[in-house]
Design a protein around this motif. Sequence first.
Motif, PDB file in Angstrom:
ATOM      1  N   GLY A 120      -5.943   8.242  -4.687  1.00  0.00           N
ATOM      2  CA  GLY A 120      -7.420   8.128  -5.403  1.00  0.00           C
ATOM      3  C   GLY A 120      -6.541   8.380  -6.874  1.00  0.00           C
ATOM      4  N   GLY A 121      -4.725   8.714  -7.214  1.00  0.00           N
ATOM      5  CA  GLY A 121      -4.577   8.105  -8.567  1.00  0.00           C
ATOM      6  C   GLY A 121      -4.262   6.970  -8.573  1.00  0.00           C
ATOM      7  N   THR A 122      -3.571   6.670  -9.885  1.00  0.00           N
ATOM      8  CA  THR A 122      -3.230   5.399 -10.140  1.00  0.00           C
ATOM      9  C   THR A 122      -1.623   5.538 -10.479  1.00  0.00           C
ATOM     10  N   LYS A 123      -0.631   4.863 -11.148  1.00  0.00           N
ATOM     11  CA  LYS A 123       0.672   4.769 -11.216  1.00  0.00           C
ATOM     12  C   LYS A 123       0.934   3.766 -11.617  1.00  0.00           C
ATOM     13  N   ILE A 124       1.772   3.313 -13.618  1.00  0.00           N
ATOM     14  CA  ILE A 124       1.448   2.282 -13.417  1.00  0.00           C
ATOM     15  C   ILE A 124       3.677   1.542 -13.215  1.00  0.00           C
ATOM     16  N   CYS A 125       2.871   0.334 -12.730  1.00  0.00           N
ATOM     17  CA  CYS A 125       3.917  -0.731 -13.256  1.00  0.00           C
ATOM     18  C   CYS A 125       4.875  -1.256 -13.801  1.00  0.00           C
ATOM     19  N   GLN A 137      -3.328   1.917  -7.337  1.00  0.00           N
ATOM     20  CA  GLN A 137      -3.603   2.620  -6.507  1.00  0.00           C
ATOM     21  C   GLN A 137      -3.214   3.245  -6.368  1.00  0.00           C
ATOM     22  N   LEU A 138      -3.043   4.323  -5.820  1.00  0.00           N
ATOM     23  CA  LEU A 138      -2.053   4.969  -4.677  1.00  0.00           C
ATOM     24  C   LEU A 138      -3.405   6.143  -4.139  1.00  0.00           C
ATOM     25  N   PRO A 139      -2.785   6.552  -2.382  1.00  0.00           N
ATOM     26  CA  PRO A 139      -3.844   7.176  -1.495  1.00  0.00           C
ATOM     27  C   PRO A 139      -4.690   8.326  -2.587  1.00  0.00           C
ATOM     28  N   THR A 146      -3.804  -2.669  -6.925  1.00  0.00           N
ATOM     29  CA  THR A 146      -4.482  -2.668  -8.594  1.00  0.00           C
ATOM     30  C   THR A 146      -6.674  -2.696  -8.575  1.00  0.00           C
ATOM     31  N   PRO A 147      -6.792  -1.945  -9.063  1.00  0.00           N
ATOM     32  CA  PRO A 147      -8.289  -2.487  -9.533  1.00  0.00           C
ATOM     33  C   PRO A 147      -8.772  -3.004  -9.121  1.00  0.00           C
ATOM     34  N   LYS A 148     -10.301  -3.172  -8.354  1.00  0.00           N
ATOM     35  CA  LYS A 148     -10.575  -4.679  -8.747  1.00  0.00           C
ATOM     36  C   LYS A 148     -11.389  -5.017  -9.405  1.00  0.00           C
ATOM     37  N   ASP A 149     -11.158  -4.306 -10.036  1.00  0.00           N
ATOM     38  CA  ASP A 149     -12.408  -5.075 -11.973  1.00  0.00           C
ATOM     39  C   ASP A 149     -11.735  -6.697 -12.756  1.00  0.00           C
ATOM     40  N   ILE A 150     -11.358  -7.368 -12.098  1.00  0.00           N
ATOM     41  CA  ILE A 150     -10.960  -8.119 -12.799  1.00  0.00           C
ATOM     42  C   ILE A 150     -11.511  -8.529 -13.977  1.00  0.00           C
ATOM     43  N   ASP A 151     -12.241  -8.584 -14.533  1.00  0.00           N
ATOM     44  CA  ASP A 151     -13.011  -8.361 -15.518  1.00  0.00           C
ATOM     45  C   ASP A 151     -11.901  -8.054 -16.626  1.00  0.00           C
ATOM     46  N   LYS A 152     -12.079  -6.025 -16.822  1.00  0.00           N
ATOM     47  CA  LYS A 152     -10.230  -5.203 -16.872  1.00  0.00           C
ATOM     48  C   LYS A 152      -9.138  -5.711 -17.212  1.00  0.00           C
TER      49      LYS A 152
END
Length: 326
Positions: free
Chosen positions: A31-36, A27-29, A88-94
């Motif tokens: 609000g976007g995201t980047k795949i590692c 998660q980027l500052p 990383t996103p907090k939604d652990i279910d995904k």
Amino acid sequence: MTTSSSTILTESGTNELEIIEFHLKKQLPDGGTKICYYGINVAKVREVIQVPETTDYPNAQPHMIGVFSSRDILTPLVDLGGWLGVPTPKDIDKKFVIVTDFNKMTNGFLIDSISRIHRISWNDVESPSQFLEAGEQDCVVAVVRKDENLIMILDFEKIIADINPELSMEKYDITVDRSVDLNQKMVTKRNGKTIMVVDDSAFIRSLIQDTLSSSGYNIIACKDGGEAHEKLMELQKVSEEETVPISEVINAVVTDVEMPKMDGMHLVKRLRDNEVYMKLPIVMFSSLMSEDNRIKALSLGANDTITKPEIGKIVSMMDKYIFGEE
């Protein structure tokens, strides 16, 4: 997705391996995201599962989410992104969990997504030192280029040792090990012998080197099988030019299995095909040393094998093969 250590390709001496590519979604500052992109040797993976129900563990190490039961084995679940410093996103279910099985331990690592399995040659696996100066604290042991992405092969032994220091080889202290002969006569005897230590993990390589050095042995350290083979060819040239036996230059090799450029099994095969090194003591020191892999290592010409947590055996084993000491 499930896998078995029997699928490992490095054990046949073909210098190939299979890696599982997986991702963390940074998660980027803004609000976007980047795949590692990350990778792990298939041989270390028991299975990839959906996130299980976990139980909190009292006084747990940082980044340990809790414990769960994996095939009746109590297994810690580690927040890999948290340990790596990747938000990383907090939604652990995904998310998903990679369940690993090596060093006689089972662990779970939380990831965002699983991609696919790549079959590659170790020749195509690059050392991280080509990108940066890799020190003992570095957690990347190799880099693979795939589809214009850099896949970082992580040092899971170091991650586990950091999260659970009680299980780390760092706990071993040769000075209090009564099974190791540390009298001055034996230490002086070892001072006349040189062992090559080959491991792509600076963390593991340093532990082996320190243990053997503390007992008196001289050490030549190499970060992968390719570097080791090059140095051994140089030592062979020195031996021939100075007309001295190779045993005056090098006395044994301790090598990991999975390494960039040339894996340990292929290194053993290359050395045993060379008349000069046919009788050089070679011990394989690996987290992947199942009984099946041990048989394959011995069939390629290794004298013996050790599983990585058993670092306390290494000095006595070297004494056995170098001096004939039991």
